[in-house]
Design an enzyme around this catalytic site. Structure first.
Site, PDB file in Angstrom:
ATOM      1  N   TYR A 124     -42.193  -9.991 -35.457  1.00 58.10           N
ATOM      2  CA  TYR A 124     -40.751 -10.911 -35.664  1.00 58.10           C
ATOM      3  C   TYR A 124     -40.496 -10.895 -37.136  1.00 58.10           C
ATOM      4  CZ  TYR A 124     -37.643 -15.098 -36.110  1.00 58.10           C
ATOM      5  OH  TYR A 124     -36.795 -15.872 -36.343  1.00 58.10           O
ATOM      6  N   TRP A 149     -37.981 -24.294 -38.142  1.00 61.81           N
ATOM      7  CA  TRP A 149     -38.249 -25.171 -37.014  1.00 61.81           C
ATOM      8  C   TRP A 149     -36.830 -25.844 -36.480  1.00 61.81           C
ATOM      9  CZ3 TRP A 149     -43.095 -28.288 -37.899  1.00 61.81           C
ATOM     10  CH2 TRP A 149     -44.143 -27.574 -37.875  1.00 61.81           C
TER      11      TRP A 149
HETATM   12  N1  LIG Z   1     -34.944 -21.452 -33.916  1.00 64.56           N
HETATM   13  C1  LIG Z   1     -35.830 -21.690 -35.047  1.00 64.56           C
HETATM   14  O1  LIG Z   1     -36.667 -22.507 -34.942  1.00 64.56           O
HETATM   15  C2  LIG Z   1     -35.539 -20.708 -36.112  1.00 64.56           C
HETATM   16  C3  LIG Z   1     -36.474 -20.789 -36.982  1.00 64.56           C
HETATM   17  C4  LIG Z   1     -36.475 -19.954 -38.392  1.00 64.56           C
HETATM   18  C5  LIG Z   1     -35.478 -18.983 -38.466  1.00 64.56           C
HETATM   19  N2  LIG Z   1     -34.517 -19.022 -37.265  1.00 64.56           N
HETATM   20  C6  LIG Z   1     -33.535 -18.009 -37.374  1.00 64.56           C
HETATM   21  O2  LIG Z   1     -32.151 -18.672 -37.236  1.00 64.56           O
HETATM   22  C7  LIG Z   1     -31.291 -17.768 -36.531  1.00 64.56           C
HETATM   23  C8  LIG Z   1     -30.422 -18.565 -35.479  1.00 64.56           C
HETATM   24  O3  LIG Z   1     -31.634 -18.758 -34.294  1.00 64.56           O
HETATM   25  P1  LIG Z   1     -31.508 -19.715 -33.185  1.00 64.56           P
HETATM   26  O4  LIG Z   1     -32.395 -20.726 -33.208  1.00 64.56           O
HETATM   27  O5  LIG Z   1     -29.739 -20.101 -33.115  1.00 64.56           O
HETATM   28  O6  LIG Z   1     -31.955 -18.896 -31.873  1.00 64.56           O
HETATM   29  P2  LIG Z   1     -31.130 -18.518 -30.574  1.00 64.56           P
HETATM   30  O7  LIG Z   1     -30.915 -19.945 -29.998  1.00 64.56           O
HETATM   31  O8  LIG Z   1     -32.158 -17.737 -29.783  1.00 64.56           O
HETATM   32  O9  LIG Z   1     -29.921 -17.782 -30.616  1.00 64.56           O
HETATM   33  C9  LIG Z   1     -29.951 -16.421 -30.928  1.00 64.56           C
HETATM   34  C10 LIG Z   1     -28.792 -15.691 -30.664  1.00 64.56           C
HETATM   35  O10 LIG Z   1     -28.985 -14.200 -30.683  1.00 64.56           O
HETATM   36  C11 LIG Z   1     -28.263 -13.683 -29.597  1.00 64.56           C
HETATM   37  N3  LIG Z   1     -28.941 -12.425 -29.543  1.00 64.56           N
HETATM   38  C12 LIG Z   1     -30.198 -11.837 -28.886  1.00 64.56           C
HETATM   39  N4  LIG Z   1     -29.996 -10.605 -28.887  1.00 64.56           N
HETATM   40  C13 LIG Z   1     -28.882 -10.237 -29.436  1.00 64.56           C
HETATM   41  C14 LIG Z   1     -28.401  -9.135 -29.457  1.00 64.56           C
HETATM   42  N5  LIG Z   1     -29.158  -7.781 -29.080  1.00 64.56           N
HETATM   43  N6  LIG Z   1     -27.331  -8.731 -29.685  1.00 64.56           N
HETATM   44  C15 LIG Z   1     -26.467  -9.712 -30.238  1.00 64.56           C
HETATM   45  N7  LIG Z   1     -26.594 -11.148 -29.994  1.00 64.56           N
HETATM   46  C16 LIG Z   1     -28.097 -11.411 -29.530  1.00 64.56           C
HETATM   47  C17 LIG Z   1     -28.836 -14.598 -28.451  1.00 64.56           C
HETATM   48  O11 LIG Z   1     -28.009 -14.427 -27.136  1.00 64.56           O
HETATM   49  P3  LIG Z   1     -28.853 -14.474 -25.764  1.00 64.56           P
HETATM   50  O12 LIG Z   1     -29.531 -15.823 -25.819  1.00 64.56           O
HETATM   51  O13 LIG Z   1     -27.626 -14.546 -24.797  1.00 64.56           O
HETATM   52  O14 LIG Z   1     -29.785 -13.296 -25.749  1.00 64.56           O
HETATM   53  C18 LIG Z   1     -28.702 -16.093 -28.992  1.00 64.56           C
HETATM   54  O15 LIG Z   1     -27.135 -16.276 -28.801  1.00 64.56           O
HETATM   55  C19 LIG Z   1     -31.799 -16.529 -36.370  1.00 64.56           C
HETATM   56  O16 LIG Z   1     -31.731 -15.662 -37.242  1.00 64.56           O
HETATM   57  C20 LIG Z   1     -33.450 -17.033 -36.363  1.00 64.56           C
HETATM   58  O17 LIG Z   1     -34.366 -15.729 -36.707  1.00 64.56           O
HETATM   59  C21 LIG Z   1     -34.454 -19.925 -35.951  1.00 64.56           C
END
Ligand SMILES: NC(=O)c1ccc[n+]([C@@H]2O[C@H](COP(=O)([O-])OP(=O)(O)OC[C@H]3O[C@@H](n4cnc5c(N)ncnc54)[C@H](OP(=O)(O)O)[C@@H]3O)[C@@H](O)[C@H]2O)c1
Length: 290
Positions: A124, A149
Site C-alpha cells: 500500500y 488516521w
Molecule cells: N483512512 C485513513 O485513515 C487514511 C490515512 C492516510 C491516508 N488516507 C488516504 O486518504 C484518501 C481517502 O481515503 P478514505 O479514508 O476516504 O478511504 P475510503 O473510505 O476507503 O475511500 C476510498 C474510495 O476510493 C474508492 N475506490 C476504491 N477503488 C477504486 C477504484 N478502482 N476506482 C475508483 N474508486 C475506487 C472507494 O470506493 P468503494 O468503497 O466503493 O470501493 C472509496 O470511495 C486515500 O487516498 C487514502 O489513501 C487515508
C-alpha cells in the site's frame, strides 16, 4: 470554480462533496462511475469533462489486501494518479491528490516533514509513494496532500469501531505502541480550499490535526468524550495491546507515522486544531443525535 471529486463515496470524498457542493460547482464520481483500475476508462470519462480542479480521494485503501493484490494496488494507487495528472495538465486544471503517512517507514520518533525521505514498508505504502512521484514528476502546480488516521461520519473508522465495542463489551483494547495523529475529514475539507489557487513549494503538503497519540490514547479520548456527553458505555477504560499481537495483519505498518504540520503552519499562519478537540467535536456531532 468547477471541481470534480473522485472517490466521492468514500470517507474523505463524501465529506469534501458535502462541503464543496455548497461553496463551488462540485461534481462527484464514485467507484462505479469511474474505475481507477482502468486508465482508458479514466480518460474516456474525464478527457471531455470541464473542470478547474480535480480532487482525487479514491484509492485502494485496504492495507492488507494490497499485499495480495499488488498489481491492482499499483494500478489504482500509482498508475491512475499519473493519468489524472496528465489529464489535468492537458486541461490546465489542477490536481489535488491524497496520499498517506504510510509512505514512511516509521523508524523516527519525531514528526515527519515533507522533505524527509519516504521509505514505505508495505505494498500500500509503496503504491501510494509511486503515485506521488508520478504526479510530482510532471512539475506542474499539482498538489499531493498526505493525511493520517482519517475519521469522519461518512464511513466508519477506528474511532467508531472502538465506540461500538465499548457499548457492547465490558473490556476493550487498543494498541499502545503505534503512534500517529487522528485527522477529521471536516477539518481537511475546511483547510484544503486555501490551496485551490495557490502553488505549494515542491508540491507536497502534510495535513493532520495537531498533536500525536497511540491508538490506546485515541480510543480512551473517544470513550471519555462519550461519557462526558452522557452516551452510555459498558467499557470503562481501554486496555493496552501491542502491535506485535495483531497476528491477522498481513502488511507491515509503520510504528510511528506522525506528520509534521510545520509547512502548513508556515504557509497559512495557522495551526490545525488538536486531535483531541477534533475527536470531541466529531463525537458530539455524530453520536449525540444517534
Ligand atoms: N483512512 C485513513 O485513515 C487514511 C490515512 C492516510 C491516508 N488516507 C488516504 O486518504 C484518501 C481517502 O481515503 P478514505 O479514508 O476516504 O478511504 P475510503 O473510505 O476507503 O475511500 C476510498 C474510495 O476510493 C474508492 N475506490 C476504491 N477503488 C477504486 C477504484 N478502482 N476506482 C475508483 N474508486 C475506487 C472507494 O470506493 P468503494 O468503497 O466503493 O470501493 C472509496 O470511495 C486515500 O487516498 C487514502 O489513501 C487515508
Amino acid at each position: 470554480m468547477r471541481i470534480v471529486i473522485l472517490g466521492a463515496g468514500g470517507r474523505l470524498g463524501a465529506a469534501l462533496m458535502r462541503q464543496y457542493r455548497k461553496e463551488f460547482d462540485a461534481v462527484g464520481f464514485n467507484h462505479d462511475q469511474i474505475n481507477l483500475a482502468n486508465s482508458d476508462k479514466i480518460r474516456g470519462r474525464l478527457s471531455s469533462a470541464q473542470f478547474d480542479l480535480l480532487i482525487n480521494c479514491a484509492a485502494m485503501t485496504n492495507v492488507d489486501l494490497c499485499e495480495s493484490k499488488k498489481a491492482e494496488a499499483f494500478a489504482i494507487n500509482a498508475d491512475a494518479p499519473k493519468v489524472l495528472a496528465e489529464i489535468c495538465s492537458e486541461k490546465q486544471a489542477k490536481l489535488i491528490h491524497f496520499s498517506t503517512d504510510y509512505v514512511f517507514d516509521g523508524e523516527k520518533r519525531e514528526p515527519y516533514t515533507e522533505e524527509e525521505a519516504a521509505k514505505p514498508i508495505s505494498v500500500y505504502g509503496e503504491s501510494k509513494r509511486v503515485g506521488e512521484k508520478n504526479i510530482l514528476a510532471l512539475q506542474d502546480r499539482h498538489l499531493v496532500v498526505r493525511v493520517s488516521w482519517v475519521f469522519g461520519p461518512d464511513r466508519p473508522s477506528f474511532v467508531d469501531g472502538m465506540i461500538k465495542r465499548a457499548r457492547e463489551e465490558d473490556r476493550v483494547e487498543a494498541i499502545a505502541d503505534k503512534w500517529s495523529t487522528p485527522t477529521y475529514t471536516h477539518d481537511i475539507a475546511t483547510m484544503l480550499p486555501q490551496f485551490f489557487d495557490v502553488a505549494v513549494p515542491d508540491g507536497i503538503l502534510h495535513f493532520a490535526n495537531s498533536g500525536q497519540c497511540t491508538w490506546l490514547e485515541y480510543a480512551q479520548q473517544a470513550l471519555e468524550c462519550c461519557r462526558t456527553l452522557g452516551i452510555s458505555l459498558k467499557a470503562e477504560t481501554v486496555g493496552a495491546s501491542k502491535l506485535a499481537d495483531m497476528e491477522n495483519w498481513v502488511a507491515r505498518r509503520p510504528v510511528y507515522s506522525v506528520l509534521s504540520t510545520g509547512k502548513y503552519a508556515k504557509l497559512t499562519g495557522a495551526i490545525p486544531r488538536s486531535w483531541r478537540d477534533a475527536v470531541s467535536d466529531y463525537i458530539k456531532r455524530s453520536y449525540l443525535k444517534k
